[in-house]
Scaffold this motif. Structure first.
Motif, PDB file in Angstrom:
ATOM      1  N   ASP B  18       0.856  -1.200   0.000  1.00  0.00           N
ATOM      2  CA  ASP B  18       0.000   0.000   0.000  1.00  0.00           C
ATOM      3  C   ASP B  18       0.887   1.244   0.000  1.00  0.00           C
ATOM      4  OD1 ASP B  18      -3.052   0.894   0.839  1.00  0.00           O
ATOM      5  OD2 ASP B  18      -1.483   2.219   1.673  1.00  0.00           O
ATOM      6  N   PHE B  20       0.240   4.337   0.405  1.00  0.00           N
ATOM      7  CA  PHE B  20       0.067   5.328   1.481  1.00  0.00           C
ATOM      8  C   PHE B  20       0.847   4.941   2.717  1.00  0.00           C
ATOM      9  CE2 PHE B  20      -3.783   5.726  -1.160  1.00  0.00           C
ATOM     10  CZ  PHE B  20      -3.630   7.038  -1.562  1.00  0.00           C
ATOM     11  N   TYR B  21       0.700   3.672   3.101  1.00  0.00           N
ATOM     12  CA  TYR B  21       1.499   3.182   4.238  1.00  0.00           C
ATOM     13  C   TYR B  21       2.972   3.306   3.927  1.00  0.00           C
ATOM     14  CZ  TYR B  21      -2.314   1.184   7.066  1.00  0.00           C
ATOM     15  OH  TYR B  21      -3.396   1.024   7.857  1.00  0.00           O
ATOM     16  N   VAL B  24       4.144   6.732   4.483  1.00  0.00           N
ATOM     17  CA  VAL B  24       4.256   7.064   5.916  1.00  0.00           C
ATOM     18  C   VAL B  24       5.523   6.454   6.499  1.00  0.00           C
ATOM     19  CG1 VAL B  24       3.232   6.746   8.200  1.00  0.00           C
ATOM     20  CG2 VAL B  24       1.787   7.309   6.248  1.00  0.00           C
ATOM     21  N   TYR B  25       5.739   5.124   6.240  1.00  0.00           N
ATOM     22  CA  TYR B  25       6.931   4.462   6.785  1.00  0.00           C
ATOM     23  C   TYR B  25       8.193   5.197   6.373  1.00  0.00           C
ATOM     24  CZ  TYR B  25       4.368   0.149   8.101  1.00  0.00           C
ATOM     25  OH  TYR B  25       3.544  -0.744   8.686  1.00  0.00           O
ATOM     26  N   ARG B  27       8.741   8.216   5.183  1.00  0.00           N
ATOM     27  CA  ARG B  27       8.919   9.560   5.742  1.00  0.00           C
ATOM     28  C   ARG B  27       9.250   9.517   7.223  1.00  0.00           C
ATOM     29  NH1 ARG B  27       4.187  11.098   3.097  1.00  0.00           N
ATOM     30  NH2 ARG B  27       4.648  12.209   1.157  1.00  0.00           N
ATOM     31  N   LYS B  28       8.346   8.842   7.933  1.00  0.00           N
ATOM     32  CA  LYS B  28       8.442   8.911   9.391  1.00  0.00           C
ATOM     33  C   LYS B  28       9.728   8.259   9.899  1.00  0.00           C
ATOM     34  CE  LYS B  28       6.681  10.020  13.385  1.00  0.00           C
ATOM     35  NZ  LYS B  28       6.412  11.457  13.664  1.00  0.00           N
ATOM     36  N   SER B  90       0.114  -5.633   9.870  1.00  0.00           N
ATOM     37  CA  SER B  90      -0.942  -5.985   8.916  1.00  0.00           C
ATOM     38  C   SER B  90      -2.263  -5.439   9.395  1.00  0.00           C
ATOM     39  CB  SER B  90      -1.036  -7.517   8.791  1.00  0.00           C
ATOM     40  OG  SER B  90      -2.142  -7.870   8.022  1.00  0.00           O
ATOM     41  N   ASN B  91      -3.198  -5.350   8.488  1.00  0.00           N
ATOM     42  CA  ASN B  91      -4.541  -5.005   8.904  1.00  0.00           C
ATOM     43  C   ASN B  91      -5.423  -6.246   9.063  1.00  0.00           C
ATOM     44  OD1 ASN B  91      -4.698  -2.263   9.423  1.00  0.00           O
ATOM     45  ND2 ASN B  91      -4.492  -1.813   7.239  1.00  0.00           N
ATOM     46  N   LYS B 112      -2.201  -2.636  12.223  1.00  0.00           N
ATOM     47  CA  LYS B 112      -1.793  -1.254  11.970  1.00  0.00           C
ATOM     48  C   LYS B 112      -2.848  -0.237  12.398  1.00  0.00           C
ATOM     49  CE  LYS B 112      -0.705  -2.518   7.700  1.00  0.00           C
ATOM     50  NZ  LYS B 112      -0.247  -2.517   6.291  1.00  0.00           N
ATOM     51  N   SER B 113      -4.099  -0.542  12.012  1.00  0.00           N
ATOM     52  CA  SER B 113      -5.127   0.481  12.259  1.00  0.00           C
ATOM     53  C   SER B 113      -5.436   0.653  13.740  1.00  0.00           C
ATOM     54  CB  SER B 113      -6.399   0.104  11.497  1.00  0.00           C
ATOM     55  OG  SER B 113      -6.877  -1.135  11.980  1.00  0.00           O
ATOM     56  N   LEU B 117       0.396   6.102  14.985  1.00  0.00           N
ATOM     57  CA  LEU B 117       1.743   6.085  14.385  1.00  0.00           C
ATOM     58  C   LEU B 117       2.794   6.229  15.484  1.00  0.00           C
ATOM     59  CD1 LEU B 117       3.368   5.964  11.791  1.00  0.00           C
ATOM     60  CD2 LEU B 117       3.108   8.445  11.577  1.00  0.00           C
TER      61      LEU B 117
END
Lengths: 787, 129
Positions: B18, B20-21, B24-25, B27-28, B90-91, B112-113, B117
């Motif tokens: 994914d 989007f994830y 995030v990974y 960047r963060k 995982s979701n 994850k959800s 973060l």
């Protein structure tokens, strides 16, 4: 066989044997004696005849000598030899005729010369003839000879011959002829079969045998055996001429029985006659010799037969004298045997049979008496039995009446039963009935088809052996029979819990859903239980598909929600630069909504799992107070927004428990979240924890809007939200309390509440000190997730 | 050994399809001072691990080509990577999934959800200390 015949037979046979033996002995002995006597008689006869014959021969030789020694005849013959004149011959013939007439036995007197020619004869016609017949006389012309010769007419005649001497010289041979009958006078017959005869040295008869027709002389042969003995004697005599023929024969020795010329058995004696070289034989039939013995035997036989006849009569008389009373006794016994005890044998003899008879009569008398006694007793008892029988008959009739009633009742019951059977068998679900011992008393076809047994196998068995119910995913595969036991113990209808499986005969598991209803007897007593169940495989399949869909759907929903959450969080944290306050607030709202959506997805997923019984625990040692404190801490920011205070009070010693910490937190969070969410502004929440009777009790009291009475019993239902909660626009999915209840019950605990609309609520969660644990069953561990 | 070149910088490999994830990974975690590589499936993750063993692998489960379960199995079979730190991110949140992943050798499993973060970063930091 009757005794009398036995006795008769034994003595009879003894008699017969005795007579036979003595008869035989008598006969053999007497016949031997007779034979000997007769033989001796034969000896006498033969001696006598011999002497007779010897003197006869001597006499006739003397007579011949008288003729031949006449001087006149000798002179005439001498003259004739030198002067064969008819005168001389006539003179000689006259002398011979004189001699013939004076001696009268002679048939003819003849003189022959050495050539065998007749010189002169009383039979004038033969003079001058030469006959070969005379050769015999010439062979021993100096000796006196005796011979039998057949004449020209084949008639045998007896001849005596001798020499005619003149002054020391033989001048001729003289012989006389005699008819053979002269000899017969000496031999002849005696008795009935006795005879004497003569045989020449070759065995031919010289005299007419008694039993042959005339003409046998010199033609037929005599008895060979006796003749041979005679020849033996001749041999002995020839070796010793002085031997007396009479002593030659062994008179003391019985020569035995021979077959004579007729083939008859005879006894015989013989003597050899040296003068003529003949054998004299005297014989008689053996039968005649022993005829006296036969007569004796015959008379003996007669006597024996007479004795036997007498014996028969006598013994019949004697035996019947003995057997009659026995027969009478026997008849008496038979009469008594037939039941006539009045009969008397009554034999008055003084012997043993008489005694026996009288004893028997006495015995019969005794029997009669005892029988009479027995009869009296039997009669009494019969009367009694008859009375009893009548009573029994009455009772039987009464019972029959009752039975008839029972029978008709039975028929009604049977009809009812048939109806029930028909109904039960036509029901589309599995149905079976057990009695209070849990034994199957009725089972329908569907139930049989599902478990795989036949009706015969199933009936009467403990139902757990035929219809084995288990909890789905039970790792221990224990029989689950709580619902049946409860139905029987409580008398109330019981639903089988969800996720029950029927383990069939082959070990296959069929998910079922069912219920158990108690069977009540007439008196209200529980007599058994009816269980109805049905195959829910299809429903379960649909459930599974639903769950998989939810699982996939939740993943697909979470993924964007999750990434949104993190991205929003980065925005809010200023990771990509500080946001203006207004935007930050908006982003914050979006963040919260996103989080709620995530919770909703999680709750939906949890519910679908609970629905399928797929709740798996991950129990760890947990301090309940810590979990509560953490949840309160998490909740405080939200509570602060409504100025709500949360107090936690733990009384006593709260033990640590083995429980799924995540779920416990979920439960506490839910309850706490409700207590805050549905509270009023400036309200408060009291959390009290206590431990009593091995149970931890957590009360969460709020000061909120309360629960309307109408909604109270639906409060824990799925997706239910109380009417006032919806009206108050508080947010919620209606899943929280359902989850709380499900988890609490899965641990063996409970959730309850007290509430008054507008007056706040108190929810009480009770968890046992040792919560039940749930594990994933093997078949669900690796459930596939295809996306 | 490889990270000796980058001295103190820890190297995190992220398998995440994914984007989007993934964003995030990247960047963060980069912002947190880690060296980050993101691949979009399990096969690539394995290839990458063979080239350079990361200090931590963040493994998604539902991925194209090769999913996280298979990747986990493959890596744990290999001696070089059997002790490597692998955290499933995982979701998928079902008990069965968690158990399966842990049985295959995942050091940890996060839905994850369910985490902020910040919480995730804290956990990653714990693993890399």
């Amino acid at each position: 066989m009757k005794i009398k015949y036995k006795i008769f037979l034994i003595f009879g046979s003894l008699f017969v044997v005795f007579f036979l033996l003595s008869g035989h002995f008598l006969y053999t002995n007497s016949s031997k004696q007779l034979t000997k006597v007769n033989y001796e008689a034969l000896n006498t006869r033969v001696n006598y005849r011999y002497k007779h014959l010897d003197s006869f021969i001597s006499l006739n030789f003397d007579k011949l000598a008288l003729v031949s020694s006449r001087t006149q005849l000798r002179n005439l013959l001498n003259n004739y030899n030198s002067d064969p004149s008819d005168e001389n011959r006539d003179k000689m013939r006259s002398i011979l005729n004189d001699a013939k007439s004076s001696l009268n036995d002679f048939a003819a007197i003849t003189i022959i010369d050495d050539s065998g020619r007749v010189v002169v004869s009383t039979n004038k016609g033969s003079e001058g003839n030469i006959s070969g017949n005379y050769n015999k006389f010439l062979q021993n012309k100096t000796e006196k000879t005796i011979d039998i010769i057949k004449d020209n007419y084949q008639t045998p005649y007896l001849y005596f011959s001798g020499p005619v001497d003149f002054e020391g010289n033989q001048i001729g041979t003289i012989f006389v002829k005699m008819p053979l009958e002269k000899l017969f006078e000496i031999t002849g017959s005696f008795g009935q079969t006795g005879e004497a005869y003569l045989a020449d040295s070759e065995g031919y008869f010289l005299t007419q045998p008694r039993f042959l027709e005339n003409g046998a002389v010199m033609e037929r042969k005599a008895d060979s055996q006796i003749f041979r003995q005679c020849l033996d004697d001749k041999e002995k005599f020839s070796s010793d001429e002085n031997y007396d023929p009479v002593t030659l024969t062994d008179h003391n020795h019985f020569a035995g029985v021979y077959e004579d010329y007729r083939g008859e058995d005879v006894i015989a004696q013989h003597l050899y006659i040296p003068k003529s070289d003949w054998c004299l034989i005297v014989k008689m039939d053996e039968l005649e010799a022993v005829s006296s013995a036969r007569q004796l035997l015959f008379s003996f036989g007669l006597t024996a037969a007479a004795s036997i006849v007498i014996y028969i009569f006598l013994s019949a008389f004697v035996v019947s004298g003995i057997s009659k009373p026995i027969e009478k006794l026997n008849e008496g016994v038979q009469i008594i045997e037939k039941g006539n005890l009045d009969h008397k044998v009554a034999i008055n003899s003084r012997d043993e049979i008489g005694i026996l008879s009288r004893s028997f009569d006495k015995m019969v008398e005794a029997v009669k008496r005892s029988r009479a006694e027995i009869e009296t007793k039997v009669n009494e008892q019969t009367k009694e039995i008859q009375e009893n029988a009548k009573t029994l008959e009455d009772q039987r009739k009464a019972i029959l009446n009752v039975l008839e009633d029972v029978e008709s009742e039975k028929e009604i019951v049977q009809n009812e039963r048939d109806k029930v059977n028909a109904i039960i068998h036509s029901i589309g679900d599995g149905v079976f009935v057990v009695n209070s011992d849990m034994h199957i008393i009725l089972i329908n076809k569907i139930a049989l088809a599902m478990c795989g047994y036949s009706e015969k196998e199933a009936l009467g068995k403990d139902y757990k052996k035929i219809l084995r119910f288990e909890k789905e995913n039970d790792p221990d595969n224990k029989v689950y029979d709580l619902f049946v036991r409860r139905a029987i113990s409580t008398g109330k209808i019981q639903e089988m819990s969800n996720h029950t499986v029927l383990v069939n005969r082959n070990g296959g598991k069929i998910p079922v859903s069912d219920s158990a209803a108690p069977l009540l007897g007439k008196n209200g007593k529980i007599t058994g239980c009816v269980v109805v169940f049905r195959d829910v495989s299809k429903e379960r399949e649909i459930d599974k598909m639903k769950t998989e869909f939810l699982s996939v759907a939740s993943h697909q929903l979470r993924t964007p929600l999750g990434s949104m959450r993190w991205n929003l969080e980065m925005l809010l944290n200023g990771d990509v630069g500080e946001l203006p306050q207004e935007i930050k607030e908006i982003v914050g709202d979006v963040y919260e909504s996103d989080k709620r959506m995530i919770t909703l997805v999680d709750d939906l997923l949890s519910i679908s799992r609970i629905d399928q019984g797929r709740v798996a625990d991950d129990p760890v040692r947990t301090n309940v107070i810590d979990v509560i404190s953490l949840a309160v801490k998490e909740m405080e920011p939200i509570a602060k927004n409504k100025n709500i205070s949360i107090f936690v009070d733990a009384s006593g010693n709260i033990p640590e428990i083995e429980i799924d910490k995540k779920r416990l937190r979920e439960v506490i969070q839910n309850l706490l979240s409700n207590a805050v969410k549905y509270n009023r502004e400036n309200g408060k929440v009291d959390v009290r924890v206590s431990f009593n009777e091995a149970k931890i009790k957590i009360d969460i009291e709020d000061t909120g809007m309360g629960i309307p009475d109408a909604d109270k019993n639906k409060l824990f239902d799925k997706f239910f939200r109380a009417e006032n909660a919806v009206r108050g626009e508080t947010e919620g999915s209606g899943l929280g309390l359902f989850l709380v209840k499900s988890y609490a019950e899965s641990w063996g605990g409970s959730i309850g509440f007290e509430s008054k609309e507008g007056g706040g609520s108190t929810f009480s969660l009770i968890i046992p000190e040792k919560p039940k644990k749930h594990f994933l069953s093997a078949n669900l561990k690796n459930s596939p997730h295809k996306l | 050994m490889m990270n000796k070149d980058n001295m103190d910088k820890k190297y995190i490999l992220v398998a995440e399809d994914d984007k989007f994830y993934a964003g995030v990974y990247r960047r963060k975690l980069t912002a947190e001072g880690y060296e980050v590589e993101v691949v979009e499936n399990g096969q690539k993750a394995i290839e990458s691990v063979k080239k350079r063993k990361p200090d931590l692998l963040l493994l998604d489960l539902i991925m194209p080509v090769m999913d996280g379960f298979s990747t986990l199995g493959e890596l744990r079979k290999d001696d070089d990577s059997k002790d490597m730190q692998i955290v499933v991110m995982s979701n998928l949140g079902q008990d069965e999934d968690i158990k399966k992943a842990k049985d295959l050798g995942a050091n940890d499993y996060f839905v994850k959800s369910n985490y902020s973060l910040q919480e995730i970063i804290e956990k990653i930091k714990n693993y890399l200390q």
